[in-house]
Scaffold this motif. Structure first.
Motif, PDB file in Angstrom:
ATOM      1  N   ASP A  18      10.140   3.966   2.557  1.00 32.16           N
ATOM      2  CA  ASP A  18      10.251   4.140   1.987  1.00 32.16           C
ATOM      3  C   ASP A  18      12.047   3.793   1.912  1.00 32.16           C
ATOM      4  OD1 ASP A  18      10.999   6.470  -0.800  1.00 32.16           O
ATOM      5  OD2 ASP A  18      11.959   7.208   0.929  1.00 32.16           O
TER       6      ASP A  18
ATOM      7  N   VAL B 115       4.765   2.616   1.404  1.00 28.76           N
ATOM      8  CA  VAL B 115       5.400   2.378   0.997  1.00 28.76           C
ATOM      9  C   VAL B 115       6.102   4.168   1.028  1.00 28.76           C
ATOM     10  CG1 VAL B 115       6.187   3.569  -1.339  1.00 28.76           C
ATOM     11  CG2 VAL B 115       4.969   1.788  -1.321  1.00 28.76           C
ATOM     12  N   ALA B 116       5.627   4.953   2.040  1.00 28.24           N
ATOM     13  CA  ALA B 116       5.840   5.981   2.825  1.00 28.24           C
ATOM     14  C   ALA B 116       6.968   4.928   3.801  1.00 28.24           C
ATOM     15  CB  ALA B 116       4.701   6.784   2.935  1.00 28.24           C
TER      16      ALA B 116
ATOM     17  N   SER C 294       1.019  -0.829   0.296  1.00 26.47           N
ATOM     18  CA  SER C 294       0.170   0.071  -0.120  1.00 26.47           C
ATOM     19  C   SER C 294       1.181   1.449  -0.042  1.00 26.47           C
ATOM     20  CB  SER C 294      -0.622  -0.159   1.568  1.00 26.47           C
ATOM     21  OG  SER C 294      -0.024   0.087   2.525  1.00 26.47           O
ATOM     22  N   LYS C 295       0.293   3.054   0.000  1.00 25.19           N
ATOM     23  CA  LYS C 295       0.797   3.300  -0.781  1.00 25.19           C
ATOM     24  C   LYS C 295       1.558   4.143   1.334  1.00 25.19           C
ATOM     25  CE  LYS C 295      -1.724   5.760  -4.182  1.00 25.19           C
ATOM     26  NZ  LYS C 295      -2.435   6.729  -4.157  1.00 25.19           N
ATOM     27  N   ASP C 296       0.957   3.586   1.960  1.00 29.61           N
ATOM     28  CA  ASP C 296       1.237   3.651   3.143  1.00 29.61           C
ATOM     29  C   ASP C 296       2.208   2.980   3.689  1.00 29.61           C
ATOM     30  OD1 ASP C 296      -1.272   5.523   3.657  1.00 29.61           O
ATOM     31  OD2 ASP C 296      -2.432   4.307   4.933  1.00 29.61           O
TER      32      ASP C 296
END
Length: 301
Positions: A13, A9-10, A5-7
């Motif tokens: 990172d 990935v953040a 998910s984007k969360d």
């Protein structure tokens, strides 16, 4: 494998930049079991949870005592009398809510795990290692006694991984590992004791002896070590009395700085196994905090 998910990935990172999305996806889908809660496994489990593994299962139903508070910094007075695995699971969940953390049971099926880590209770390690071999599960044993520690890795008969050769290239490799029981029975021969000590840290033979039996005193440990060496026709003077004495003084003790060093190495090897990035230790690692020595060696039949 489901997409990250984007969360995630953040959150991950920096490490995704280090080892790539594929490796992080492997981590996210992984399942790790840690048997035995000590200062060492606490350090390791913290590192694994922060790295973003999928599921972590903890197994250690022993009740927390006042002595545990001296080295296991996630426990406090309010936790005395509660099971170690339950409390640690609660504390680790606060570090990373994205990781599933469970409490397992002793004797449970191991085939669903990618890696099983057995900490402390050395004499029981062979039984767990054998079960992992049968289930084709990667097995890691580790321990930290005062100023000394070790890690043993068994990734089965065929472990595929990618070796980074430069910033722009990598090589597909295969490594073969041996079982813990085979490693404990391995005979090693060199032309002299000096050469033997250069190739194999004497400390590794002490930890191997502890996996073959139990010792509470210096005399008992010395008998274990000598019996282990004699059964493999290894010269007894490869392990001098001073090493045995220092390890014996550390039996039953925990030293947080040493546990942190060995625990960091242990977590690193588990991550290598899961991500298949670089070769995990094959097959022994020992740490001597007095000398500042961290040495790897291979003991095979």
């Amino acid at each position: 494998m489901s997409a990250i998910s984007k969360d995630e990935v953040a959150l991950y990172d920096r490490q995704i930049r280090l080892w790539g999305m594929e490796a992080q996806t492997r981590l996210r889908s992984s399942s790790v079991c840690i048997m035995g809660i000590t200062a060492l496994s606490l350090e390791t489990s913290k590192n694994l949870v922060l790295s973003g593994i999928g599921t972590l299962t903890l197994i250690d139903s022993h009740k927390i005592t006042a002595q545990d508070l001296q080295a296991q910094y996630y426990f406090d007075q309010s936790h005395i009398g509660r099971p170690r695995d339950h409390v640690l699971a609660e504390q680790l969940q606060l570090l990373n809510p994205l990781v599933t953390i469970r409490v397992g049971k002793s004797g449970q099926e191991l085939s669903g795990f990618d890696v099983v880590v057995h900490v402390d209770a050395y004499a029981k390690a062979q039984r767990v290692a054998s079960a992992c071999r049968s289930a084709q599960v990667n097995f890691v044993a580790a321990g930290a006694l005062g100023l000394f520690g070790f890690v043993f890795v068994d990734c089965g008969d065929r472990h595929e991984y990618v070796e980074t050769t430069s910033a722009e290239s990598s090589t597909a490799c295969v490594a073969e590992y041996v079982s813990l029981s085979d490693s404990l029975a391995a005979c090693v021969q060199e032309s002299s004791t000096v050469r033997l000590r250069r190739k194999y840290p004497p400390l590794v033979f002490v930890f191997q002896a502890l996996m073959a039996g139990m010792a509470d005193t210096e005399d008992e440990l010395e008998k274990l070590v000598k019996a282990s060496l004699h059964s493999r026709s290894i010269p007894s003077d490869v392990v001098d009395h001073d090493i045995i004495s220092r390890v014996a003084q550390s039996l039953g003790t925990e030293f947080v700085p040493c546990a942190a060093v060995v625990g960091g190495t242990l977590a690193q090897e588990v991550l290598k196994i899961i991500t298949r990035k670089d070769m995990p230790i094959n097959n022994w690692y020992t740490y001597d905090a007095l000398k500042g020595d961290a040495i790897t060696c291979t003991l095979k039949p």
